[in-house]
Design a protein around this motif. Structure first.
Motif: not given
Length: 249
Positions: A163-177
């Protein structure tokens, strides 16, 4: 509908060996970092040409679609990515370069070849990463559906950018996709000529279906999209297709 009913294409089918062969290993590696969950796989026909149309919120949307879709996907990818070693890899993995700023008959011919041969094409109608709510919706998916009559299966990408992350931001490790496939949408195959008005009207219908399926996907997963990109991080994008002012999320 058989391949004989589709317009001819002079393009060769994009390579498939790497696309098919690397999917199991790539899926295993990505799942070591993020729990990737695929919902609604039954909505993609098990055989025959099809189109996956996905929202676009994060940098890893393309790889995730190619790796985790129920069937291998030849995704339209902006041609800026096809340089150096990455470009060679993308071509070898069967991805299709797209010039977003000019008419690109070569990309259309490649997609048509994939569908004629019973494969799956992946398209991000928004064109670039953003809030993922389809506020900009280019006509490519609707046009290809009109040309081929192939089903369009909407995909909602959830959790691919924080949420609110930049264009190249990756989700935190362990966060579901979550990749949520919705019910297929169809339109009748339209022989040439296809007017701009017909393509635009078809885009309106397809976008409405995708938004409805997206709302259902967010409700079922009890999740939300990441919101707009920070100021100044939006990519240049051609002023084509359907455009709406961003809504409050």
């Amino acid at each position: 509908m058989s391949a004989a009913d589709l317009p001819a294409s002079s393009a060769e089918h994009p390579p498939t060996r790497m696309l098919h062969g690397l999917r199991p290993l790539s899926a295993w590696l990505l799942r070591r970092r993020w729990p990737v969950r695929v919902h609604g796989a039954e909505h993609l026909p098990a055989r025959g040409g099809a189109i996956l149309a996905a929202n676009h919120v994060g940098a890893i949307d393309g790889p995730l679609l190619a790796i985790f879709a129920p069937r291998p996907v030849h995704a339209l990818t902006k041609q800026e990515m096809f340089s150096g070693r990455l470009g060679g890899f993308l071509r070898g993995a069967g991805q299709v370069p797209l010039d977003r700023f000019h008419p690109d008959p070569a990309a259309i011919r490649s997609c048509l070849r994939v569908v004629r041969d019973g494969g799956v094409v992946g398209i991000f109608p928004e064109g670039t990463r953003g809030a993922g709510r389809l506020d900009r919706f280019h006509h490519g998916a609707a046009y290809l559906a009109l040309v081929t009559g192939a089903p369009v299966v909407p995909v909602t990408m959830i959790g691919t950018r924080p949420p609110g992350g930049g264009s190249n931001a990756l989700p935190p490790r362990g966060e579901p996709i979550d990749l949520v496939l919705g019910e297929a949408w169809r339109t009748a195959q339209q022989p040439w000529p296809r007017t701009r008005e017909h393509v635009a009207a078809t885009s309106v219908l397809l976008r409405g279906h995708m938004l409805s399926e997206q709302d259902g996907a967010l409700s079922r997963t009890r999740r939300s999209l990441p919101g707009p990109l920070p100021a100044g991080q939006s990519e240049d994008d051609p002023d084509t297709g359907l455009v709406e002012h961003p809504r409050e999320l």
